[in-house]
Design a protein around this motif. Structure first.
Motif, short mmCIF file in Angstrom:
data_model
loop_
_atom_site.label_atom_id
_atom_site.label_comp_id
_atom_site.label_asym_id
_atom_site.label_seq_id
_atom_site.Cartn_x
_atom_site.Cartn_y
_atom_site.Cartn_z
N ILE A 42 52.85 52.73 34.27
CA ILE A 42 51.90 52.31 35.30
C ILE A 42 50.69 53.25 35.34
CG2 ILE A 42 51.56 52.01 37.78
CD1 ILE A 42 53.17 49.78 36.51
N THR A 45 48.72 51.34 40.75
CA THR A 45 49.55 50.42 41.51
C THR A 45 49.20 50.59 42.98
OG1 THR A 45 51.82 49.78 42.08
CG2 THR A 45 51.46 52.09 41.45
N MET A 71 49.91 45.80 40.06
CA MET A 71 50.12 46.77 39.00
C MET A 71 49.15 46.59 37.83
SD MET A 71 53.07 45.75 40.59
CE MET A 71 53.81 44.55 39.52
N GLY A 73 48.86 48.57 33.92
CA GLY A 73 49.61 49.54 33.14
C GLY A 73 49.34 49.48 31.65
N GLY A 137 56.40 47.55 41.61
CA GLY A 137 55.64 48.36 40.67
C GLY A 137 55.04 49.63 41.22
N GLN A 138 55.41 50.04 42.44
CA GLN A 138 54.95 51.34 42.93
C GLN A 138 55.88 52.39 42.34
OE1 GLN A 138 54.62 51.03 47.22
NE2 GLN A 138 52.98 49.53 47.08
N SER A 171 45.39 42.22 40.00
CA SER A 171 46.79 41.82 40.05
C SER A 171 47.12 40.99 41.28
CB SER A 171 47.69 43.06 40.01
OG SER A 171 47.33 43.97 41.03
#
Length: 399
Positions: A42, A45, A71, A73, A137-138, A171
């Motif tokens: 990532i 995010t 997110m 990445g 996605g954190q 996103s």
């Protein structure tokens, strides 16, 4: 390669924690192998306003769920069936999990994917939102399925990193905001009312400018948010004033309604003036319907669903009182639901890369934070500050 994955998890309402979890595998939540997937490191995010519904307890999720659905990445591992995405690619992840194979995905309705491997309970999958058990996605790393279909690759890595604060919005909130305007029929010259000057509402104002709207009116309770909008060419309405919204619109436009109105608030809305102290889940929804002219259209982007914090049993179960009888005579068009991010994200990426939205960062007031700062940032965001928090787990975002 790392052997663990630090991530922000939901412990309880108003209690987020950073924990060390197992490194992600190329594997679906139901345990099936996913050779069509990739693993991302990532780069950025974000904390979304929708995450606050979870944080406050309005949207129930299981304890220990990894948070986050916005997110960006770098691809570090690809499955054997992945052909178009390569290791080293910098990509944006749509928050909708979608297979690209079902009827709805083929019709570009990726927000309502029908594949049972995405979500066996309902036609909708999303990361970090209790919709299909998808890990959020954190975190430092993330598994993404159906990578060839899902991922939006940035054409030039160096150019993308220079504009990463804006591209990180692709996103979710920028395409979501744009979708609300599309559903409301916005076009060059339209007058637009935007309910809510949080990050997604501010993206809505930026998108309305991109579309060539004439008068863009934004309503909110927080003066610093309204100041951001005023400084970027929008008209503003302070909803804490004890004056009907349509009267305030008329004071700006000379008529009490707009061509297009969008609810970017959702079920944690409040009233106007003296009513603003109490939460009223249907308030913003009824407000935008009332503010839309006869023959106009209304977009409802704010999250609605069963709300355990609501006052009435019906609202707790997800049934809200809508003033449809009053609106019916206006031949209303009302469209609601999650945005199909892939319907818009590539075009919006190109608009960013070619500097067609140079005001976006100013409107969003982005602030870069570390993973360890995230629990405190949730608490700060919950106070109504004008910041948009972007988490940088690996210290990759340029100063």
């Amino acid at each position: 390669m790392a052997d663990n994955n630090r991530a922000v998890v939901f412990e309880n309402a108003r209690d987020m924690r950073v924990e060390s979890l197992a490194f992600p595998k190329l594997e679906m939540p139901n345990g099936k192998s996913a050779p069509h997937g990739v693993i991302l490191r990532i780069v950025a995010t974000n904390i979304c306003g929708s995450d606050l519904h979870i944080y406050r307890g309005s949207f129930p999720v299981p304890q220990g769920m990894v948070m986050g659905h916005e997110m960006t990445g770098e691809v570090i591992e690809v499955g054997t069936d992945v052909e178009r995405v390569k290791v080293g690619d910098l990509v944006s992840v749509p928050f909708n999990v979608a297979c690209g194979r079902c009827r709805n995905c083929k019709a570009r309705h990726t927000e309502i994917c029908e594949n049972e491997n995405v979500n066996p309970a309902v036609a909708c999958g999303a990361y970090g939102f209790n919709l299909g058990d998808w890990t959020g996605g954190q975190a430092e790393y993330l598994f993404v399925p159906y990578a060839d279909f899902q991922l939006l690759r940035f054409p030039d890595r160096d150019q993308a990193m220079e504009k990463i604060r804006d591209l990180a919005l692709l996103s979710d909130i920028l395409p979501t905001a744009f979708h609300g305007l599309m559903e409301a029929g916005a076009k060059p010259g339209s007058t637009v009312y935007i309910a809510g000057a949080g990050p997604v509402g501010r993206c809505g104002a930026a998108a309305a400018r991109l579309l060539g709207a004439s008068c863009i009116i934004v309503g909110d309770y927080y003066q610093d948010r309204l100041d951001l909008m005023k400084n970027n060419g929008c008209e503003t309405i302070d909803l804490s004033q004890d004056v009907p919204l349509t009267d305030q619109i008329e004071a700006i436009l000379g008529e009490p309604m707009v061509d297009c109105a969008v609810d970017y608030v959702g079920l944690e809305a409040h009233g106007i003036g003296r009513e603003a102290e109490d939460m009223n889940p249907a308030y913003a929804l009824n407000q935008v319907i009332d503010a839309t002219r006869p023959g106009g259209a209304t977009g409802v982007i704010g999250v609605y669903g069963p709300d355990p914090l609501a006052k009435s049993k019906a609202e707790q179960e997800g049934t809200f009182p809508i003033d449809f009888g009053k609106a019916w005579i206006k031949s209303p068009r009302i469209s609601a639901g999650q945005a199909p991010i892939m319907h818009y994200n590539r075009e919006l990426m190109m608009a960013i890369l070619w500097d067609r939205m140079p005001y976006l960062s100013d409107m969003l007031n982005t602030k870069i934070i570390s993973l360890d700062e995230t629990p405190d940032a949730y608490a700060t965001f919950d106070t109504g500050v004008s910041d948009k928090f972007i988490i940088d787990p690996h210290s990759l975002v340029p100063a």
